[in-house]
Write an enzyme that holds these catalytic residues in place. Structure first.
Site, PDB file in Angstrom:
ATOM      1  N   ASP A 496      47.699  36.858  34.741  1.00 37.24           N
ATOM      2  CA  ASP A 496      47.930  38.106  35.456  1.00 37.24           C
ATOM      3  C   ASP A 496      47.204  38.094  36.803  1.00 37.24           C
ATOM      4  OD1 ASP A 496      48.855  40.998  35.336  1.00 37.24           O
ATOM      5  OD2 ASP A 496      46.700  41.284  35.607  1.00 37.24           O
ATOM      6  N   GLU A 525      51.163  35.009  37.927  1.00 41.37           N
ATOM      7  CA  GLU A 525      51.802  36.150  38.588  1.00 41.37           C
ATOM      8  C   GLU A 525      51.148  36.286  39.955  1.00 41.37           C
ATOM      9  OE1 GLU A 525      52.175  40.964  37.920  1.00 41.37           O
ATOM     10  OE2 GLU A 525      50.243  39.941  37.860  1.00 41.37           O
TER      11      GLU A 525
END
Length: 766
Positions: A496, A525
């Protein structure tokens, strides 16, 4: 208020209040253009800016209007949107009108002044905008229109020494490569150094700020140390000033400095810090932070290795599951439930286990679970314990059971890791905030202890973890990443907000992971354009493709982009990255409006886009529910305030009669076709028809002796295509079969002639 209800009441205000008022001021029916939109572009992005009404006076647009319901305020956000539309129109529109039926305001778009009342048709015709100033107004307008959606960038060569990556929706003054006195930003080449290869390092500084630049480096993984050219640990190099140029921002000059780090053996991790030194003032400036001491100076690194990424990930079809929203398999953990989009809604790991047969039947090859760690929110990203399953979702033994059962079905398991931040309720942060002498104080980034600290996107509940601190870094790499990979035998880690931690962190993590589990898939990400994502080559195995996700919508939903332009986008991305770097392709996820919602529930457009997606290289992702027609009730972006509510795209998974079985069957076929035909996942593409007028795109995909032809009709009208295949050696039959429908098509004299229905796709095989 529900979005559909909002739209209903806005229409009432328009029809019962605004239109009668305009008629009373002399405007005729033909002067009123309802639902006006303007195609605007920036870089590779092409979108439609919209207003509710454009009002003309004697054939010239004079007012751009936005209508809201009586329960909605007239916000600065919609004022900005109206101004943007007016400035981007051709010709520019001199006035904007905002109304909710209770209040009506009109502004001059050139001066920003508010008018006393809505002008009559005759009065409005006298307003004009000075076209000589529209360039500046248009530039500001583009920033507003593209602010939340554009993730393409343009790479502009500024000098022989540097490429500046400019995000097309960013004002360069806000994000520039020249925003500190001494700036490096991992500006080295080659991007992935090989054994024995020298590495060029470039640094910029304010003109004449310094007269020396030193680089201190190590090759044993230890921290490089030194100051004023005197070495404390490692080796030292002095950079030479090689070039001076004007800064792209502001009226100042910058100096460029350069050196080469000697080549090293494979498997070596090179770490370095950069110091700019003013010998006259006896003052140091360490790069990318401005610190005067090497303690805490920004550390850079790269690894010399044969960069290889997991082969299985190139062919993977990954099913993304938001645990709380997928399936309720254990009612005994259903506490604190609610009906709002931000509430826990009962999904758990037992529910995922119970639906493994469904997931296997769909035909995917891997499952990505969004965070299930103990925390403060249903989505799992506000974490208070990175090593424990939240009781809402089960426990650690149940997680082991899920992983074991998934593996027995041939499904790989990917966990969602959050290295950038924790919850402010995490015990480590609580202690750090209470006691400055706590060992955890340096695990976070306090600007002014105890209440002023760095956060994720300004969210005070999410303090940023200092992963450059040795103990904090070791905790994430050894306890979290390696713990899940080895103790629980997971197959991959989705990182993330991967652009939060430093590149030095990722180099160390990659080395640690690949040493013990070479086939583990580490992907990130990074909500950025290709220029910034490319910096993660050699560190991550791949990243999500946040550029093409918008291109898919521009072509397959809005038609703002032609098939030629879309094709160029895909080619640019496929050719831009190292061949080992894997792009994650997706149509939607938990942080944006669902594709089907934006497509106004038109499942033909979803099928068309999905078929195209599955024909591209890279890991393919399906967001839970997309395959059965799950949409949403409200948008993720509030069009009246500009606020973001991503929770709106995370509705609970429908089961039973709530599912679109025909759409599920289509996705099953797509998964099967991709699994059985390596041409789609690994093959090169060759275009054979590119017809922007008809919106038809046909291309061949080939890998070894596996060959397919994909035909897409992106228009909402039928089209005919004739393709000469006489020169194609893979055509061995006189018929081609559509793998999606099993329909056969005859070749006549080696030519294929087909009628493509509106918004249709064919995947043909000989």
């Amino acid at each position: 208020m529900d979005y559909k209800v909002k739209r209903k009441y806005r229409k009432v205000v328009r029809d019962k209040f605004l239109l009668p008022k305009l008629h009373s001021l002399g405007y005729l029916e033909e002067d009123l253009n309802i639902g006006s939109k303007e195609l605007v572009s920036l870089g590779r992005r092409k979108v439609y800016a919209e207003v509710d009404l454009v009002i003309e006076s004697y054939g010239r647009p004079v007012i751009a209007a936005i209508v809201r319901s009586g329960a909605e305020s007239l916000t600065e956000y919609i004022k900005g949107q109206a101004f943007s539309y007016a400035h981007l129109s051709t010709p520019s529109i001199p006035l904007v009108l905002l109304t909710n039926g209770v209040e009506t305001v009109v502004y001059n778009t050139e001066t920003g002044e508010k008018l006393k009342e809505v002008p009559t048709k005759g009065e409005a015709s006298k307003f004009k905008i000075d076209e000589s100033i529209t360039r500046e107004l248009r530039s500001k307008a583009l920033d507003k229109v593209f602010a939340s959606v554009s993730l393409w960038d343009e790479t502009k060569r500024l000098s022989p020494y540097h490429n500046q990556v400019m995000r097309s929706f960013y004002n360069p003054t806000l994000k520039t490569h020249f925003n500190t006195k001494v700036f490096h930003n991992n500006n080295y080449s080659p991007n992935i150094p090989q054994k024995g290869e020298e590495v060029s390092v470039r640094v910029s500084s304010e003109r004449k700020l310094i007269d020396k630049v030193y680089l201190y480096y190590t090759i044993d993984g230890s921290d490089p140390k030194g100051k004023k050219g005197q070495l404390d640990n490692g080796e030292v190099l002095e950079l030479k000033r090689s070039y001076t140029e004007a800064s792209p921002v502001g009226e100042k000059l910058i100096d460029w400095w350069e050196t080469k780090i000697p080549g090293v053996d494979e498997g070596t991790r090179v770490r370095y810090i950069v110091e700019g030194y003013d010998s006259k003032e006896d003052k140091s400036y360490f790069a990318d932070g401005g610190k005067e001491s090497p303690l805490g100076a920004k550390s850079f690194s790269y690894s010399v290795e044969a960069y290889n990424t997991p082969h299985w990930a190139r062919e993977a079809i990954v099913y993304q599951i938001q645990v709380d929203r997928f399936c309720d398999g254990d009612p005994t953990n259903n506490y604190d439930l609610g009906f709002k989009a931000t509430d826990y809604q009962g999904g758990d790991l037992q529910g995922v286990i119970d639906r493994l047969d469904y997931i296997e039947d769909l035909g995917v090859t891997a499952i990505w679970l969004t965070p299930f760690y103990k925390g403060e929110a249903y989505h799992g990203y506000h974490i208070t314990d990175f090593l424990t399953v939240d009781p809402h979702f089960g426990d650690n033994e149940l997680l082991r059971e899920f992983i074991d059962k998934a593996h027995k079905k041939g499904l790989k398991v990917i966990l969602d890791m959050v290295p950038n931040h924790s919850s402010n309720k995490h015990p480590f942060f609580v202690e750090a905030q209470q006691d400055k002498n706590s060992p955890y104080y340096k695990w976070y980034k306090f600007d002014n202890w105890p209440n002023d600290y760095q956060t994720f996107c300004g969210v005070k509940e999410l303090p940023k973890v200092n992963n450059d601190h040795p103990d904090a870094r070791a905790h994430f790499i050894k306890e979290q990443a390696l713990g899940w990979l080895l103790d629980y035998d997971v197959d991959g880690l989705r990182m993330d907000h991967a652009n939060g931690p430093s590149h030095d962190f990722w180099v160390e993590l990659r080395a640690a992971v690949k040493e013990v589990k070479p086939e583990a898939y580490i992907f990130g990400e990074v909500w950025e354009g290709p220029g910034i994502i490319k910096e993660y080559e050699g560190e991550l195995d791949g990243c999500f493709d946040f550029s093409s996700v918008w291109s898919f919508r521009e072509l397959f939903i809005y038609g703002s982009k032609t098939v030629s332009e879309f094709k160029e986008d895909i080619e640019y991305l496929d050719e831009y990255y190292n061949s080992e770097f894997i792009l994650g392709r997706f149509l939607d996820n938990h942080d944006m409006d669902r594709f089907l919602w934006e497509a106004k529930e038109d499942k033909r457009r979803l099928k068309l886009a999905a078929a195209c997606q599955f024909s591209l290289k890279g890991t393919q992702f399906i967001y839970y529910g997309t395959e059965v027609g799950l949409s949403q009730e409200n948008p993720c972006y509030d069009d009246n305030t500009g606020g973001i509510i991503f929770d709106n795209s995370r509705d609970f998974m429908p089961w039973g009669e709530g599912q679109d079985k025909e759409l599920f069957s289509f996705y099953q076929k797509l998964c099967k076709i991709r699994r059985e035909n390596k041409a789609l996942s690994l093959g090169d593409r060759r275009d054979i028809v590119l017809d922007d007028k008809q919106g038809i795109w046909a291309y061949l995909k080939s890998y070894e002796d596996n060959n397919l032809m994909v035909l897409l009709n992106t228009k909402d009208e039928g089209g005919e295509v004739e393709i000469d295949l006489n020169e194609e050696s893979f055509i061995k039959e006189e018929k081609l079969r559509d793998l999606l429908t099993s329909t056969s098509y005859d070749l006549i004299d080696g030519k294929l002639k087909v009628e493509l229905p509106p918004l249709a796709v064919m995947i043909l095989k000989g």
